[in-house]
Motif scaffolding. Structure first.
Motif, PDB file in Angstrom:
ATOM      1  N   VAL A  32     -97.298  -8.369-110.513  1.00 37.22           N
ATOM      2  CA  VAL A  32     -96.507  -8.300-109.285  1.00 37.22           C
ATOM      3  C   VAL A  32     -97.387  -8.621-108.097  1.00 37.22           C
ATOM      4  N   GLY A  33     -96.791  -9.291-107.100  1.00 38.32           N
ATOM      5  CA  GLY A  33     -97.541  -9.610-105.897  1.00 38.32           C
ATOM      6  C   GLY A  33     -96.676 -10.180-104.803  1.00 38.32           C
ATOM      7  N   LEU A  34     -97.318 -10.470-103.682  1.00 43.12           N
ATOM      8  CA  LEU A  34     -96.676 -11.025-102.498  1.00 43.12           C
ATOM      9  C   LEU A  34     -97.043 -12.490-102.338  1.00 43.12           C
ATOM     10  N   VAL A  35     -96.100 -13.290-101.848  1.00 41.34           N
ATOM     11  CA  VAL A  35     -96.404 -14.670-101.470  1.00 41.34           C
ATOM     12  C   VAL A  35     -95.915 -14.893-100.045  1.00 41.34           C
ATOM     13  N   GLY A  36     -96.667 -15.723 -99.309  1.00 43.12           N
ATOM     14  CA  GLY A  36     -96.307 -16.014 -97.933  1.00 43.12           C
ATOM     15  C   GLY A  36     -96.929 -17.327 -97.488  1.00 43.12           C
ATOM     16  N   PRO A  37     -96.663 -17.721 -96.259  1.00 48.24           N
ATOM     17  CA  PRO A  37     -97.194 -18.991 -95.763  1.00 48.24           C
ATOM     18  C   PRO A  37     -98.687 -18.911 -95.512  1.00 48.24           C
ATOM     19  N   PRO A  38     -99.362 -20.050 -95.481  1.00 52.00           N
ATOM     20  CA  PRO A  38    -100.802 -20.042 -95.211  1.00 52.00           C
ATOM     21  C   PRO A  38    -101.108 -19.656 -93.765  1.00 52.00           C
ATOM     22  N   VAL A  39    -102.148 -18.855 -93.610  1.00 52.52           N
ATOM     23  CA  VAL A  39    -102.655 -18.480 -92.289  1.00 52.52           C
ATOM     24  C   VAL A  39    -104.177 -18.517 -92.365  1.00 52.52           C
ATOM     25  N   ALA A  40    -104.823 -18.605 -91.242  1.00 50.82           N
ATOM     26  CA  ALA A  40    -106.279 -18.537 -91.221  1.00 50.82           C
ATOM     27  C   ALA A  40    -106.724 -17.117 -91.564  1.00 50.82           C
ATOM     28  N   TYR A  41    -107.761 -17.010 -92.391  1.00 52.21           N
ATOM     29  CA  TYR A  41    -108.259 -15.675 -92.752  1.00 52.21           C
ATOM     30  C   TYR A  41    -109.711 -15.793 -93.195  1.00 52.21           C
ATOM     31  N   THR A  42    -110.342 -14.642 -93.381  1.00 51.17           N
ATOM     32  CA  THR A  42    -111.727 -14.566 -93.840  1.00 51.17           C
ATOM     33  C   THR A  42    -111.740 -13.953 -95.229  1.00 51.17           C
ATOM     34  N   THR A  43    -112.433 -14.596 -96.160  1.00 52.84           N
ATOM     35  CA  THR A  43    -112.468 -14.112 -97.532  1.00 52.84           C
ATOM     36  C   THR A  43    -113.342 -12.867 -97.649  1.00 52.84           C
ATOM     37  N   THR A  44    -113.293 -12.260 -98.807  1.00 52.15           N
ATOM     38  CA  THR A  44    -114.107 -11.069 -99.062  1.00 52.15           C
ATOM     39  C   THR A  44    -115.600 -11.386 -99.058  1.00 52.15           C
ATOM     40  N   LEU A  45    -115.964 -12.664 -99.179  1.00 48.79           N
ATOM     41  CA  LEU A  45    -117.362 -13.068 -99.089  1.00 48.79           C
ATOM     42  C   LEU A  45    -117.738 -13.544 -97.681  1.00 48.79           C
ATOM     43  N   GLY A  46    -116.815 -13.377 -96.735  1.00 50.84           N
ATOM     44  CA  GLY A  46    -117.105 -13.726 -95.349  1.00 50.84           C
ATOM     45  C   GLY A  46    -116.906 -15.182 -95.006  1.00 50.84           C
ATOM     46  N   GLU A  47    -116.247 -15.940 -95.853  1.00 57.61           N
ATOM     47  CA  GLU A  47    -116.003 -17.364 -95.591  1.00 57.61           C
ATOM     48  C   GLU A  47    -114.694 -17.536 -94.827  1.00 57.61           C
ATOM     49  N   ARG A  48    -114.708 -18.391 -93.832  1.00 62.05           N
ATOM     50  CA  ARG A  48    -113.520 -18.627 -93.015  1.00 62.05           C
ATOM     51  C   ARG A  48    -112.665 -19.699 -93.655  1.00 62.05           C
ATOM     52  N   ILE A  49    -111.382 -19.402 -93.848  1.00 61.97           N
ATOM     53  CA  ILE A  49    -110.428 -20.324 -94.453  1.00 61.97           C
ATOM     54  C   ILE A  49    -109.366 -20.657 -93.417  1.00 61.97           C
ATOM     55  N   GLY A  50    -109.111 -21.952 -93.186  1.00 63.34           N
ATOM     56  CA  GLY A  50    -108.077 -22.377 -92.254  1.00 63.34           C
ATOM     57  C   GLY A  50    -106.719 -22.463 -92.924  1.00 63.34           C
ATOM     58  N   SER A  51    -105.656 -22.379 -92.149  1.00 61.40           N
ATOM     59  CA  SER A  51    -104.311 -22.454 -92.722  1.00 61.40           C
ATOM     60  C   SER A  51    -104.049 -23.808 -93.365  1.00 61.40           C
ATOM     61  N   GLU A  52    -104.778 -24.835 -92.916  1.00 56.66           N
ATOM     62  CA  GLU A  52    -104.598 -26.176 -93.487  1.00 56.66           C
ATOM     63  C   GLU A  52    -105.332 -26.343 -94.814  1.00 56.66           C
ATOM     64  N   ASP A  53    -106.107 -25.358 -95.214  1.00 58.38           N
ATOM     65  CA  ASP A  53    -106.935 -25.486 -96.410  1.00 58.38           C
ATOM     66  C   ASP A  53    -106.204 -25.116 -97.696  1.00 58.38           C
ATOM     67  N   TYR A  54    -104.997 -24.583 -97.564  1.00 62.34           N
ATOM     68  CA  TYR A  54    -104.274 -24.183 -98.777  1.00 62.34           C
ATOM     69  C   TYR A  54    -102.772 -24.203 -98.513  1.00 62.34           C
ATOM     70  N   ASP A  55    -101.982 -23.943 -99.562  1.00 64.97           N
ATOM     71  CA  ASP A  55    -100.540 -24.154 -99.499  1.00 64.97           C
ATOM     72  C   ASP A  55     -99.721 -22.870 -99.448  1.00 64.97           C
ATOM     73  N   VAL A  56    -100.198 -21.815-100.086  1.00 58.77           N
ATOM     74  CA  VAL A  56     -99.421 -20.580-100.139  1.00 58.77           C
ATOM     75  C   VAL A  56    -100.368 -19.388-100.267  1.00 58.77           C
ATOM     76  N   SER A  57    -100.089 -18.326 -99.522  1.00 58.81           N
ATOM     77  CA  SER A  57    -100.858 -17.088 -99.620  1.00 58.81           C
ATOM     78  C   SER A  57    -100.345 -16.271-100.803  1.00 58.81           C
ATOM     79  N   VAL A  58    -101.263 -15.680-101.566  1.00 56.19           N
ATOM     80  CA  VAL A  58    -100.885 -14.862-102.721  1.00 56.19           C
ATOM     81  C   VAL A  58    -101.757 -13.611-102.742  1.00 56.19           C
ATOM     82  N   ARG A  59    -101.124 -12.467-102.897  1.00 51.64           N
ATOM     83  CA  ARG A  59    -101.830 -11.198-103.062  1.00 51.64           C
ATOM     84  C   ARG A  59    -101.195 -10.470-104.246  1.00 51.64           C
TER      85      ARG A  59
END
Length: 371
Positions: A254-281
């Protein structure tokens, strides 16, 4: 008594691998042995080899397969933490990555040139997987530079393909609907897609639940109880729970899906909303997954091919060959090929694996004896 075992890292999981000849064939006896070896009655698994997290408390029993065209059978075990029990109902793609490397390194499958193919059958679910292990120069490698989101450590490259993860449309959509409203407890309905590809998965449209799908792991921890209710509500609708049965926490995933947004990964890397297609948790058992299980990634990618699913609505329509998933650990690209009538017959994810240790695990002689 002691049991030979090999510890592997596959992707972002660690898994102890056992040769079938060294452990009981009887499932109950095997469960007792694993519980004792992992110290699984203890929530920190202190008196055993368990890692005390769902992604590091895993096991697989490996054997040569009698099935024509299949090299290796493996039985996957999700060893409980503090429960003294083992979940046998699911598969793990990260562990399968480790199984592929193990099979080549231990001589169960002969090296064939620069890339050695290992065809595996998961005996829990019947799923067929194919691993292409890097054996460049005709050599089995114990170290490599291939990395995956969630760790900076390199490993041996393994291309992992799920073959026919959803054999028919009826199996892909167990309720017959690409998306539907699901009433969860006393709260209002949320929009979900229930799909079976790689694993049974219920995907919640994050916006319909007042969430984003790009939450931090800390925020996801606050949603665990609610997401478990989603899981348990969906299970009977997906044919995974008989009337009067006790709901489990292995499937559906089970999980959540949503639109891409800019975020920082658990390793401290910055990800832009243009870098992927769908958010998944996603959850793994009853905690937020630090990345995403590969079987869940397959299900998300398959859902992306379906008109009207919560994934395809998020991406703006059915996706093409590639789908990039934004997970807490970073972006994971999933490739669907041989797509016919909306069903992918091959779903591939690039992974890495490494053999960490060969060991003898000591367990009490009575561990495999019936009570």
């Amino acid at each position: 008594m002691h049991i030979p075992a090999t510890l592997v890292r596959g992707g972002t999981s660690k898994c102890w691998l056992f040769n079938q000849v060294d452990v009981p064939a009887d499932r109950d006896a095997l469960e007792r042995l694993l519980v004792a070896a992992y110290g699984a009655t203890d929530p920190v698994e202190l008196d055993g080899v368990g890692g005390a997290t769902p992604t590091t408390s895993k096991a697989a029993v490996v054997s040569a397969s009698p099935e024509p065209g299949v090299d290796i059978d493996y039985l996957f075990a999700q060893v409980g933490i503090g429960t003294g029990a083992v979940e046998w109902t699911s598969n793990c793609g990260n562990c399968a990555t480790g199984v592929a490397l193990y099979a080549v390194a231990k001589g169960l499958v002969p090296v064939t040139g620069d890339g050695t193919r290992v065809v595996m059958r998961n005996t829990n679910t019947g799923a067929l997987l194919e691993g292409i292990v890097d054996t460049s120069g005709g050599v089995v490698r114990h170290f490599g530079r291939q990395t995956v989101p969630g760790t900076r450590a390199g490993g041996v490259a393994v291309g992992l393909t799920f073959r026919d993860p959803a054999a028919t449309s009826a199996l892909l959509l167990p309720t017959g609907q690409s998306a539907q409203d699901l009433r969860v407890g006393a709260t209002g309905p949320v929009r979900v897609s229930m799909v079976t590809a790689g694993a049974p998965v219920v995907l919640v449209d994050a916006a319909s639940a007042g969430r984003t799908g790009a939450e931090s792991l800390e925020r996801m921890s606050e949603y665990v109880s609610w997401l478990r209710t989603v899981r348990h509500t969906a299970a009977p609708l997906m044919g995974l729970l008989q009337p009067g049965g006790e709901p489990g926490d292995a499937v559906p995933k089970v999980g959540l899906v949503g639109p891409p947004v800019a975020y920082t990964t658990t390793l401290g890397e910055r990800i832009g909303s243009e870098d992927y297609d769908v958010s998944v948790r996603m959850l793994t058992m009853n905690v937020p997954h630090p990345a995403i299980g590969l079987t869940s990634a397959v299900a998300v990618a398959a859902a992306g091919l379906v008109e009207g699913s919560v994934v395809s609505r998020t991406t703006g329509g059915p996706t093409d060959e590639w789908l990039r998933l934004g997970t807490p650990a970073g972006v994971i690209a999933v490739r669907c090929t041989e797509v016919r009538d909306g069903l992918p017959h091959r779903v591939t994810v690039q992974r890495a694996a490494r053999l960490l240790a060969d060991a003898r695990i000591y367990v009490p002689e009575a561990a495999t004896q019936a009570a």
